[in-house]
Design a protein around this motif. Sequence first.
Motif, PDB file in Angstrom:
ATOM      1  N   ARG A   1      -3.257   8.138  -3.506  1.00  0.00           N
ATOM      2  CA  ARG A   1      -4.497   7.509  -3.068  1.00  0.00           C
ATOM      3  C   ARG A   1      -5.351   8.565  -2.389  1.00  0.00           C
ATOM      4  NH1 ARG A   1      -0.695   3.316  -2.518  1.00  0.00           N
ATOM      5  NH2 ARG A   1      -1.260   1.602  -3.904  1.00  0.00           N
TER       6      ARG A   1
ATOM      7  N   GLY B   1      -5.550  -0.301  -3.413  1.00  0.00           N
ATOM      8  CA  GLY B   1      -5.993   0.894  -2.700  1.00  0.00           C
ATOM      9  C   GLY B   1      -6.541   1.998  -3.565  1.00  0.00           C
TER      10      GLY B   1
ATOM     11  N   PHE C   1       0.820  -1.204   0.000  1.00  0.00           N
ATOM     12  CA  PHE C   1       0.000   0.000   0.000  1.00  0.00           C
ATOM     13  C   PHE C   1       0.859   1.261   0.000  1.00  0.00           C
ATOM     14  CE2 PHE C   1      -3.048   3.110   1.418  1.00  0.00           C
ATOM     15  CZ  PHE C   1      -4.256   2.650   0.901  1.00  0.00           C
TER      16      PHE C   1
END
Length: 362
Positions: free
Chosen positions: A279, A237, A224
């Motif tokens: 993200r 993600g 991530f």
Amino acid sequence: MASIETSHLRLAFGATHAVDGITMEVPSGAFFALLGPSGCGKTTLLRLIAGLERPDAGAIRIAGEQVAGPGRFIEPGARGLGMVFQSYALWPQMTVAGNVAFGLNRLPAAERARRVEEALSTVGLAHAAGRRPHELSGGQRQRVALARSLAARPALILLDEPLANLDAHLRQSMLAEFRRIHRASGTTFVFVTHDQNEAMAIASLVGVMDRGRMEQIAPPEVLFDRPATPMVARFVGNGRTLPVTALAAQGGRVKLRLGSRLLSLPGDAPPGPAWLCLRPRDLSLAAGTADLSARVIDQRFEGGEYVLACLPEGLDLPEPLELRSRAAVAPGTLVGLQLRGGWVLPREELAPETASAEPAFA
């Protein structure tokens, strides 16, 4: 417990390279999740490990023993592993205890009964030993299938999308059960899923596949926070990648140019073209000076907040950036975005903008 090693493993179906040169190592006792979009080859890799497919090239070792390779192939039944299928594969006419005991006929009756009781206790179904499968819920049937594998005491258990037939609530409870059972048994688990939330929640180690190749193997938090390839950055993600220019790298941070602004962000990219992985958590609406100007094109309410989809001005992106906001912002509004984080990685020439090609195989 058993480690798994593959070396330059290949398998093709016609012109399609289902597994394309995978070299990897899964340590003994790991809970390893194979993750990727539909058609990436993860189930094919699982079937190669199980011995249900023969590789075209390369080798596989389980617990240090070569089970497939040039001039050698050990059949599935001799590999010391258990397999749990999506369909449960329970005998409807047998009791729960009878299903778990299936395959243990070579053991003395007392030992067989002890193993069945032990396996059912491990999965929390000792009270249901006399029931038939149709009397159980979907989650209980899945636990019976797992108990049947555990009763044989394999060094390795392979799970092929075992939660796909369960509703969302049951999937969450079964994830917790799988974690508990893995801790109690100490057996190496390999868990195939296309659901990244499942993989991140359950595994100690995750392998992300795309188009027959292994993109990255790492603990969930590393995937991530520090994706190794553009595909991982985009797939895990809900990430987005922006083209940027890296100027210099030092101490785990990269100085870069994004539009007219100079920024310093975590990453690992030499000077030159690079990708900035963002993200939703890495962006916020700017209260002052903005790093990017963007137009809101959509919003939805999710988890107590608004998720805004925004297209940055002056950048040709195939997908909008997403960020969370406590306040609603009407589509069409021009907003300023501030970067709160991100990860910089090298940009390869002609790096694909999509996570995967159209599915061609399992």
